[in-house]
Design a protein around this motif. Structure first.
Motif, PDB file in Angstrom:
ATOM      1  N   ILE A  51     -22.214  37.238  82.809  1.00 38.87           N
ATOM      2  CA  ILE A  51     -22.279  35.834  82.371  1.00 38.87           C
ATOM      3  C   ILE A  51     -22.207  35.743  80.836  1.00 38.87           C
ATOM      4  CG2 ILE A  51     -24.819  35.886  82.515  1.00 38.87           C
ATOM      5  CD1 ILE A  51     -24.675  32.876  83.183  1.00 38.87           C
ATOM      6  N   GLY A  52     -21.375  34.837  80.390  1.00 36.51           N
ATOM      7  CA  GLY A  52     -21.271  34.626  78.948  1.00 36.51           C
ATOM      8  C   GLY A  52     -20.452  35.672  78.210  1.00 36.51           C
ATOM      9  N   SER A  53     -19.851  36.605  78.943  1.00 38.69           N
ATOM     10  CA  SER A  53     -19.085  37.656  78.265  1.00 38.69           C
ATOM     11  C   SER A  53     -17.753  37.104  77.740  1.00 38.69           C
ATOM     12  CB  SER A  53     -18.821  38.830  79.208  1.00 38.69           C
ATOM     13  OG  SER A  53     -18.130  38.371  80.346  1.00 38.69           O
ATOM     14  N   LYS A 106     -15.222  35.651  80.237  1.00 32.48           N
ATOM     15  CA  LYS A 106     -14.182  35.734  81.280  1.00 32.48           C
ATOM     16  C   LYS A 106     -13.298  34.496  81.290  1.00 32.48           C
ATOM     17  CE  LYS A 106     -17.207  35.980  84.448  1.00 32.48           C
ATOM     18  NZ  LYS A 106     -18.340  35.979  83.518  1.00 32.48           N
ATOM     19  N   THR A 107     -13.958  33.341  81.302  1.00 33.28           N
ATOM     20  CA  THR A 107     -13.196  32.092  81.396  1.00 33.28           C
ATOM     21  C   THR A 107     -12.297  31.929  80.172  1.00 33.28           C
ATOM     22  OG1 THR A 107     -15.118  31.216  82.508  1.00 33.28           O
ATOM     23  CG2 THR A 107     -13.451  29.624  81.878  1.00 33.28           C
ATOM     24  N   THR A 108     -12.848  32.312  79.029  1.00 30.14           N
ATOM     25  CA  THR A 108     -12.064  32.223  77.785  1.00 30.14           C
ATOM     26  C   THR A 108     -10.818  33.113  77.893  1.00 30.14           C
ATOM     27  OG1 THR A 108     -14.143  31.908  76.622  1.00 30.14           O
ATOM     28  CG2 THR A 108     -12.241  32.531  75.285  1.00 30.14           C
ATOM     29  N   ALA A 109     -11.008  34.362  78.350  1.00 33.84           N
ATOM     30  CA  ALA A 109      -9.864  35.281  78.488  1.00 33.84           C
ATOM     31  C   ALA A 109      -8.897  34.771  79.551  1.00 33.84           C
ATOM     32  CB  ALA A 109     -10.355  36.678  78.838  1.00 33.84           C
ATOM     33  N   ARG A 134     -12.936  43.710  74.586  1.00 33.84           N
ATOM     34  CA  ARG A 134     -14.240  43.619  73.919  1.00 33.84           C
ATOM     35  C   ARG A 134     -14.289  42.286  73.194  1.00 33.84           C
ATOM     36  NH1 ARG A 134     -17.169  48.072  74.616  1.00 33.84           N
ATOM     37  NH2 ARG A 134     -16.076  50.046  74.919  1.00 33.84           N
ATOM     38  N   ASN A 135     -15.057  41.372  73.760  1.00 35.28           N
ATOM     39  CA  ASN A 135     -15.116  40.018  73.221  1.00 35.28           C
ATOM     40  C   ASN A 135     -16.357  39.856  72.345  1.00 35.28           C
ATOM     41  OD1 ASN A 135     -14.562  37.284  72.833  1.00 35.28           O
ATOM     42  ND2 ASN A 135     -15.678  36.689  74.683  1.00 35.28           N
ATOM     43  N   GLU A 136     -16.338  40.556  71.222  1.00 37.19           N
ATOM     44  CA  GLU A 136     -17.498  40.546  70.321  1.00 37.19           C
ATOM     45  C   GLU A 136     -17.205  39.729  69.072  1.00 37.19           C
ATOM     46  OE1 GLU A 136     -20.316  41.886  70.831  1.00 37.19           O
ATOM     47  OE2 GLU A 136     -20.019  43.497  72.273  1.00 37.19           O
ATOM     48  N   GLU A 138      -9.306  37.640  67.703  1.00 37.31           N
ATOM     49  CA  GLU A 138      -9.325  39.069  68.070  1.00 37.31           C
ATOM     50  C   GLU A 138      -9.214  39.227  69.576  1.00 37.31           C
ATOM     51  OE1 GLU A 138     -12.618  41.296  66.203  1.00 37.31           O
ATOM     52  OE2 GLU A 138     -12.319  39.902  64.546  1.00 37.31           O
ATOM     53  N   THR A 139      -9.873  38.349  70.284  1.00 33.78           N
ATOM     54  CA  THR A 139      -9.802  38.399  71.755  1.00 33.78           C
ATOM     55  C   THR A 139      -8.376  38.097  72.213  1.00 33.78           C
ATOM     56  OG1 THR A 139     -12.082  37.716  71.851  1.00 33.78           O
ATOM     57  CG2 THR A 139     -10.802  37.414  73.854  1.00 33.78           C
ATOM     58  N   ARG A 140      -7.782  37.099  71.591  1.00 38.00           N
ATOM     59  CA  ARG A 140      -6.412  36.732  71.970  1.00 38.00           C
ATOM     60  C   ARG A 140      -5.445  37.903  71.767  1.00 38.00           C
ATOM     61  NH1 ARG A 140      -4.329  31.872  72.952  1.00 38.00           N
ATOM     62  NH2 ARG A 140      -6.077  30.800  72.009  1.00 38.00           N
TER      63      ARG A 140
HETATM   64  P1  ATP Z   1     -19.743  32.417  82.885  1.00 35.53           P
HETATM   65  O1  ATP Z   1     -20.034  33.652  83.639  1.00 35.53           O
HETATM   66  O2  ATP Z   1     -20.959  31.638  82.526  1.00 35.53           O
HETATM   67  O3  ATP Z   1     -18.674  31.563  83.468  1.00 35.53           O
HETATM   68  P2  ATP Z   1     -17.854  33.519  80.999  1.00 35.53           P
HETATM   69  O4  ATP Z   1     -17.931  35.008  80.995  1.00 35.53           O
HETATM   70  O5  ATP Z   1     -16.749  32.906  81.727  1.00 35.53           O
HETATM   71  O6  ATP Z   1     -19.248  32.911  81.427  1.00 35.53           O
HETATM   72  P3  ATP Z   1     -17.015  31.933  78.792  1.00 35.53           P
HETATM   73  O7  ATP Z   1     -17.252  30.638  79.504  1.00 35.53           O
HETATM   74  O8  ATP Z   1     -15.611  32.351  78.574  1.00 35.53           O
HETATM   75  O9  ATP Z   1     -17.842  33.097  79.482  1.00 35.53           O
HETATM   76  O10 ATP Z   1     -17.755  31.942  77.388  1.00 35.53           O
HETATM   77  C1  ATP Z   1     -19.081  31.422  77.237  1.00 35.53           C
HETATM   78  C2  ATP Z   1     -19.136  30.549  75.973  1.00 35.53           C
HETATM   79  O11 ATP Z   1     -18.915  31.366  74.843  1.00 35.53           O
HETATM   80  C3  ATP Z   1     -18.069  29.498  75.950  1.00 35.53           C
HETATM   81  O12 ATP Z   1     -18.615  28.324  75.380  1.00 35.53           O
HETATM   82  C4  ATP Z   1     -16.985  30.082  75.042  1.00 35.53           C
HETATM   83  O13 ATP Z   1     -16.263  29.071  74.376  1.00 35.53           O
HETATM   84  C5  ATP Z   1     -17.811  30.910  74.095  1.00 35.53           C
HETATM   85  N1  ATP Z   1     -17.066  32.110  73.619  1.00 35.53           N
HETATM   86  C6  ATP Z   1     -16.486  33.059  74.370  1.00 35.53           C
HETATM   87  N2  ATP Z   1     -15.928  34.020  73.626  1.00 35.53           N
HETATM   88  C7  ATP Z   1     -16.164  33.688  72.337  1.00 35.53           C
HETATM   89  C8  ATP Z   1     -15.824  34.272  71.056  1.00 35.53           C
HETATM   90  N3  ATP Z   1     -15.148  35.424  70.971  1.00 35.53           N
HETATM   91  N4  ATP Z   1     -16.227  33.630  69.980  1.00 35.53           N
HETATM   92  C9  ATP Z   1     -16.906  32.491  70.056  1.00 35.53           C
HETATM   93  N5  ATP Z   1     -17.262  31.866  71.197  1.00 35.53           N
HETATM   94  C10 ATP Z   1     -16.895  32.450  72.329  1.00 35.53           C
END
Ligand code: ATP
Length: 392
Positions: free
Chosen positions: A207-209, A211-214, A369-371, A376-378
């Motif tokens: 959670i919060g890693s 995934k949805t963003t990627a 690595r989404n740090e 950078e992630t893109r």
């Molecule tokens: P979940 O399991 O809760 O669905 P997820 O792994 O899909 O989480 P995301 O929804 O992609 O995670 O990201 C969580 C939050 O962090 C979002 O608001 C997103 O915009 C933000 N976020 C993700 N990656 C980054 C980043 N590299 N820099 C800044 N903010 C980020």
């Protein structure tokens, strides 16, 4: 597309290469892999042996593997030698030994009662749900003496229906047009063409890693995204699932409209491992089969299954490659806390319920690595996309 032939039989390799020469697949054989295993053909059917060989070699090489198991069924011998065709005259029997044994068993049988069928099963296994078995048959009869020098196995004795020559008197091309293996190979070729169009990626991470963003970044590049969570949410609205969940967890999971409130259900399961397991047992197989349906009907070149519990639920068996998005615990926590979706206890419960990140990383074929920054992630997404597109 790359394909490895799950056989050490040079005659079969020659036939398969001839049939697939225009298919546009890169063919590998045992010679390309040191320690290529010999698979024991101990199944009771040709079908079973073909599948066993293809699965073993797909696992060993990490590539799509094609295996054949063929047999001759002679009517006057009650279908023998069938699955024992290759070792009819003994474990180390040569083609000649087998042919001689067949001739001697049929010695008293006149030509009009020597009907036989060649049967070929071809299994293709590519890991994931990519697995198919196709069949080709060729009817004919067993002659009273061997004729011709080409082909292999029982070819010098087998005269296909409508022909005055044996398989061993035909060229590879002529034989391939009417033979059991030729027919099965053409069907297999169609399957490979269909598969060549889609690569299925399982995208996971805690959670919060991110995934949805990627996943969104991949969608912008042209991938089709299948969201496991969304499938789960839709499923619990279905009457039969709803009834099952109310029976299992009681009516306290309902809102004032008597509909299931996911948050209430979440509160129960995230603090009780046994209850979470019960929920998983109900939902995971249903979500898995919905994912499968969507993959099979997709026309996209790259399909991404976005699922936090891809590995825990065993859905990685549905995909070609696993992509993990990772982030430090602190980064995860900071991102989730920003969202107003969850209370601190809920976040804790969800983080506990998800498997450890390290274990996911060990299983990863690709890792993001989404740090750092989103840019950078893109960049990492684009690099992986390049590899995926080059592959399919
Ligand atoms: P979940 O399991 O809760 O669905 P997820 O792994 O899909 O989480 P995301 O929804 O992609 O995670 O990201 C969580 C939050 O962090 C979002 O608001 C997103 O915009 C933000 N976020 C993700 N990656 C980054 C980043 N590299 N820099 C800044 N903010 C980020």
């Amino acid at each position: 597309m790359e394909l490895v032939l799950a056989t050490k039989n040079l005659d079969k390799i020659k036939e398969i290469k001839e049939t697939f020469k225009n298919l546009g697949v890169k063919i590998f054989t045992f010679k390309d892999f040191p320690h290529f295993p010999s698979v024991v053909e101990d199944k009771e059917t040709l079908y079973g042996n073909a599948l066993k060989k293809a699965r073993t070699i797909a696992r060993f090489t990490g590539k799509i593997a094609l295996a054949d198991d063929s047999g001759l069924q002679v009517e006057a011998l009650g279908g023998a030698p069938g699955v024992f065709s290759a070792r009819f005259a003994g474990e180390k029997a040569t083609y000649k030994d087998n042919n001689r044994k067949l001739l001697s068993l049929l010695e008293e049988i006149p030509l009009d009662r020597r009907k036989a069928t060649f049967r070929c099963f071809i299994a293709i296994s590519g890991g994931g749900i990519k697995e198919r078995v196709v069949e080709g048959i060729c009817k004919g009869r067993i002659l009273q003496e061997m004729r011709g020098e080409n082909g292999f196995g029982y070819d010098p004795l087998f005269q296909p229906e409508g022909s005055t020559r044996t398989f061993a008197q035909m060229s590879l091309k002529e034989k391939g047009e009417i033979s059991h293996r030729g027919k099965a190979l053409r069907k297999a070729g169609k399957v490979l063409e269909e598969w060549g169009n889609t690569t299925v990626i399982g995208l996971t991470g805690n959670i919060g890693s991110g995934k949805t963003t990627a996943a969104r970044m991949f969608a912008e590049l042209g991938a089709e995204i299948i969201e496991a969570d969304k499938i789960g949410h839709d499923l619990i609205k279905k009457a039969e699932v709803e009834e099952n969940l109310i029976r299992t967890f009681g009516s306290s999971i309902l809102d004032e409209k008597k509909k299931i409130e996911r948050r209430k259900l979440g509160r129960i399961v995230f603090k009780d491992k046994k209850k979470l397991e019960e929920l998983n047992q109900i939902l995971h197989p249903l979500i898995g089969s919905e994912i499968k349906k969507k993959i099979v009907s997709s026309k996209a070149r790259v399909v991404i299954i976005d699922a936090a519990i891809l590995l825990e639920a065993g859905w990685d068996s549905l995909v070609d490659k696993v992509l993990v998005v990772s982030a430090s615990y602190e980064a995860q926590l900071k991102r989730i806390k920003k969202s107003t979706r969850f209370s601190p206890e809920e976040i804790e419960g969800i983080m506990q319920a998800q498997g450890p990140q390290d274990k996911k990383i060990q299983r990863a074929d690709f890792l993001i690595r989404n740090e750092g920054s989103l840019e950078e992630t893109r960049r990492q997404v684009e690099q992986i996309w390049g590899e995926l597109v080059a592959r399919c």
